[in-house]
Design a protein around this motif. Structure first.
Motif, PDB file in Angstrom:
ATOM      1  N   PHE A 105       0.830  -1.209   0.000  1.00 54.48           N
ATOM      2  CA  PHE A 105       0.000   0.000   0.000  1.00 54.48           C
ATOM      3  C   PHE A 105       0.863   1.259   0.000  1.00 54.48           C
ATOM      4  CE2 PHE A 105      -3.463  -2.731   1.809  1.00 54.48           C
ATOM      5  CZ  PHE A 105      -4.381  -2.485   0.803  1.00 54.48           C
ATOM      6  N   SER A 113      -6.816   1.241  -4.061  1.00 53.39           N
ATOM      7  CA  SER A 113      -5.924   0.885  -2.952  1.00 53.39           C
ATOM      8  C   SER A 113      -6.330   1.570  -1.646  1.00 53.39           C
ATOM      9  CB  SER A 113      -4.479   1.230  -3.302  1.00 53.39           C
ATOM     10  OG  SER A 113      -4.332   2.633  -3.530  1.00 53.39           O
ATOM     11  N   ALA A 117      -7.624  -0.221   1.792  1.00 52.14           N
ATOM     12  CA  ALA A 117      -6.961   0.042   3.061  1.00 52.14           C
ATOM     13  C   ALA A 117      -7.944   0.584   4.101  1.00 52.14           C
ATOM     14  CB  ALA A 117      -5.805   1.029   2.853  1.00 52.14           C
TER      15      ALA A 117
END
Length: 285
Positions: A105, A113, A117
């Protein structure tokens, strides 16, 4: 050069001493209680003068809860071992899964992404009661109810998001130019991750692991619902000291001392890494 006056330095030391005493006094009082009988603890007014005894610790080691009415068996040492097994295994799994994910990440930005997360982080925000009922039914279906493996899996809701987001920040603070230079020399991605990124982020990983261990150690609700008495940690096992025949405060204090000893020892051993990890990235440029 220090330009502070003597009066200012003296005032800071006094203020710091007062703060330390204020926060450490409850722990100090618990330690004193663990060496007292129930009658000494309950006397009024309380006094610092008493004859110390090891009966509370001996009763816990022997697995015996004594009261004025009767004596019953407890297995607090087994609860302590369960806490160690669950916390260590949960943090180990979270580190194996979370550290590479945090690096990905931090270094590789791709579509979605941040959403992924944040979704993982939202697991940490969700109240445990929200997922307990479906987890209980699901675990009963697949045979993970009342098992160490099932509890370690559930504990990832606590440890994995914490490690992922903390370690990700440390990887982002490391300059990628160092890794690019190592890659240009012909080394693979995994070799760069193992020999460059991991050592540089080591203090941060240690700090995140320590915090995750403390959170896993202090968890109560998951083990209360998903585990039977022989697999419950100290947070749930402490309920055995509250009985209809009375509360044995001395044995409760001794159990508290024994339950905080592993986390305190780990914190003292890792304090250098914790300080370095918390200060990593504080100075830029």
């Amino acid at each position: 050069m220090d330009h502070t006056s003597f009066l200012e330095r003296w005032f800071r030391r006094v203020a710091l001493s007062i703060i330390i005493v204020f926060f450490m006094f409850p722990i100090f009082w618990i330690v004193l209680m663990s060496f007292q009988t129930n009658e000494t603890i309950l006397r009024s007014p309380p006094s610092m003068s008493f004859t110390p005894t090891l009966d509370n610790y001996m009763a816990i080691i022997a697995g015996r809860l004594d009261s004025n009415v009767a004596s019953m068996g407890i297995d607090f040492l087994n609860n302590l071992m369960n806490s160690i097994i669950l916390s260590v295994c949960s943090v180990a799994v979270a580190l194996v899964l979370g550290v590479p994910a945090a690096y990905a990440f931090a270094r590789h930005k791709f579509r979605g992404s941040e959403d992924i997360a944040f979704t993982l982080l939202s697991f940490r925000f969700a109240p445990p009661l929200l997922v307990l009922l479906p987890l209980t039914l699901y675990f009963q279906e697949i045979g993970l109810a009342d098992t160490y493996l099932g509890l370690v899996w559930v504990y990832q809701l606590i440890c994995l998001p914490l490690i992922l987001w903390i370690v990700r920040g440390y990887f982002e603070d490391i300059s990628p130019d160092i890794e690019y230079a190592y890659r240009i020399a012909g080394h693979s991605w995994f070799s760069t991750f193992r020999k460059i990124a991991l050592p540089l982020a080591g203090p941060g990983i240690a700090a995140a692991g320590l915090l995750a261990f403390i959170f896993a150690w202090n968890n109560f609700i998951f083990a209360l619902v998903l585990a039977s008495a022989d697999k419950q940690p100290v947070t749930v096992g402490a309920l055995a000291f509250v009985t209809a025949s009375g509360i044995q405060y001395g044995q409760i204090a001794a159990a508290i001392v024994l339950s905080i000893a592993p986390t305190l020892a780990l914190a003292l051993w890792a304090q250098r890494y914790l300080v370095e990890g918390l200060s990593l990235g504080a100075v830029k440029g």
